[in-house]
Design an enzyme around this catalytic site. Structure first.
Site, mmCIF file in Angstrom:
data_model
loop_
_atom_site.group_PDB
_atom_site.id
_atom_site.type_symbol
_atom_site.label_atom_id
_atom_site.label_comp_id
_atom_site.label_asym_id
_atom_site.label_seq_id
_atom_site.Cartn_x
_atom_site.Cartn_y
_atom_site.Cartn_z
ATOM 1 N N MET A 30 -24.587 -2.381 -52.768
ATOM 2 C CA MET A 30 -24.184 -0.360 -52.211
ATOM 3 C C MET A 30 -25.564 0.129 -51.819
ATOM 4 O O MET A 30 -26.029 1.403 -51.975
ATOM 5 C CB MET A 30 -24.149 0.558 -53.722
ATOM 6 C CG MET A 30 -22.525 0.168 -54.655
ATOM 7 S SD MET A 30 -21.727 1.098 -54.414
ATOM 8 C CE MET A 30 -22.882 1.758 -56.619
ATOM 9 N N GLY A 36 -33.770 -7.510 -57.406
ATOM 10 C CA GLY A 36 -32.921 -7.931 -58.195
ATOM 11 C C GLY A 36 -31.430 -8.310 -57.510
ATOM 12 O O GLY A 36 -31.113 -9.514 -57.166
ATOM 13 N N HIS A 37 -31.403 -7.355 -56.687
ATOM 14 C CA HIS A 37 -30.688 -7.695 -55.294
ATOM 15 C C HIS A 37 -31.481 -9.314 -54.459
ATOM 16 O O HIS A 37 -30.655 -10.135 -54.217
ATOM 17 C CB HIS A 37 -30.218 -6.611 -54.699
ATOM 18 C CG HIS A 37 -29.751 -5.463 -54.859
ATOM 19 N ND1 HIS A 37 -30.354 -4.458 -54.971
ATOM 20 C CD2 HIS A 37 -28.556 -5.773 -55.045
ATOM 21 C CE1 HIS A 37 -29.401 -3.885 -55.946
ATOM 22 N NE2 HIS A 37 -28.237 -3.751 -55.793
ATOM 23 N N GLN A 61 -16.055 4.130 -56.305
ATOM 24 C CA GLN A 61 -16.254 3.950 -57.841
ATOM 25 C C GLN A 61 -16.989 4.592 -58.553
ATOM 26 O O GLN A 61 -17.461 4.628 -59.793
ATOM 27 C CB GLN A 61 -16.818 2.646 -57.654
ATOM 28 C CG GLN A 61 -18.433 2.455 -57.230
ATOM 29 C CD GLN A 61 -18.910 1.147 -56.924
ATOM 30 O OE1 GLN A 61 -17.866 0.369 -56.295
ATOM 31 N NE2 GLN A 61 -19.900 0.560 -57.564
HETATM 32 O O1 PAF Z 1 -22.589 -3.758 -58.347
HETATM 33 C C1 PAF Z 1 -22.350 -3.089 -57.450
HETATM 34 O O2 PAF Z 1 -23.271 -2.929 -56.189
HETATM 35 C C2 PAF Z 1 -21.135 -2.459 -56.919
HETATM 36 O O3 PAF Z 1 -20.352 -2.003 -57.887
HETATM 37 C C3 PAF Z 1 -20.243 -3.361 -56.006
HETATM 38 C C4 PAF Z 1 -20.258 -4.579 -56.435
HETATM 39 C C5 PAF Z 1 -20.701 -4.098 -54.466
HETATM 40 C C6 PAF Z 1 -18.953 -2.699 -55.649
HETATM 41 O O4 PAF Z 1 -19.584 -1.546 -55.036
#
Ligand code: PAF
Length: 282
Positions: A30, A36-37, A61
């Site tokens: 997101m 971490g990403h 979500q």
């Molecule tokens: O972990 C996240 O950043 C979100 O939940 C995801 C998996 C990208 C779905 O929107």
């Protein structure tokens, strides 16, 4: 590095790489990317020929009183991080492309998603599974990378992929922590210096859980209670749950097990944090 907002454009680029025999890895995010990403993108880079990162703040979500409006949006910096990590293509759709007004379909799991995070955040996992299903269908990955920090999320996505016979592999990468133990999260930037200090109790509780498990004389229930006491003793930290559960089902454990995970969610000020640790019982 290519940046595309249109699902059809992404699909046709990825198709051509798949036809050329290249293995495609996707890292769904997101945005508000942190180290971490980056570790997920680097893993994808090592293991795949063509790496896609998706950046989409998924409205579906977030609950009505959650932080969708103020969720950090840092696209310029995110693109720089993607480029530095060797990403080939970044997919940046907008909400109208992902969820057109006439869309009717929801992907919904009936068991795992009702526990822990799902109990505290009704509808959250329907939003996650629906958007991740769409992202998989658009980016056609051989492998998709998620962080262990969102432990229940990666389990739910594994379940969905297995239930729906998707021909792709889910890779879960280790939690990346700050030097003092705080798990990296896009939401950490909401924390005031005092709240950031308080939030370290989550890592302290998980480290204590591991030490207690290693003694071999503490039951999972006793460990859960001791985590609750430790966290409950810090002013300004509001515990949502802390539990020692089965790694696969997330059911609270009664007896020690080789497949145990300690999971915590807490509100620190207005910020909701989660963290976890796989436990090794002696
Ligand atoms: O972990 C996240 O950043 C979100 O939940 C995801 C998996 C990208 C779905 O929107």
């Amino acid at each position: 590095m290519q940046v595309e907002a249109l699902p059809s454009a992404v699909r046709s680029v990825v198709q051509s790489h798949r036809c050329g025999g290249r293995r495609v890895g996707v890292v769904p995010t997101m945005g508000a990317l942190h180290v971490g990403h980056v570790s997920l993108m680097e893993a994808a880079r090592r293991e795949c020929d063509f790496v896609v990162t998706t950046i989409f703040v998924n409205p579906m979500q977030f609950g009505p009183n959650e932080d969708f409006e103020c969720y950090p949006r840092t696209l310029e910096q995110d693109l720089q991080r993607c480029e530095a990590a060797g990403v080939d293509l970044v997919f940046t759709p907008d909400a109208a492309q992902m969820f057109p007004p006439d869309a009717e379909s929801i992907v919904s799991l009936t068991g795992l998603t009702r526990k822990l995070e799902g109990r505290d955040r009704p509808g959250h996992f329907d939003g996650v599974t629906t958007v991740v299903a769409k992202l998989f269908n658009i980016t056609l990955p051989h492998r998709a990378y998620f962080g262990q920090k969102d432990y229940q999320q990666q389990l739910v996505i594994r379940r969905m992929v297995s239930d729906l016979n998707w021909a792709l592999e889910i890779v879960t990468c280790p939690i990346v922590r700050e030097d003092d133990g705080l798990a990296m999260s896009s939401r950490n930037r909401y924390l005031s210096p005092a709240d950031r200090e308080r939030s370290l109790v989550l890592f302290r509780a998980l480290s204590m859980a591991q030490q207690l498990a290693e003694t071999g004389s503490e039951s999972p229930d006793s460990i859960s209670r001791q985590m609750q006491q430790l966290i409950g003793g810090v002013n300004g930290v509001d515990l949502v749950y802390s539990v020692v559960a089965d790694c696969d089902t997330l059911e609270p454990l009664v007896e020690t097990s080789e497949r145990a995970v300690a999971l915590i969610a807490a509100r620190v000020g207005k910020t909701r944090l989660i963290d976890n640790q796989i436990l090794r019982f002696r």
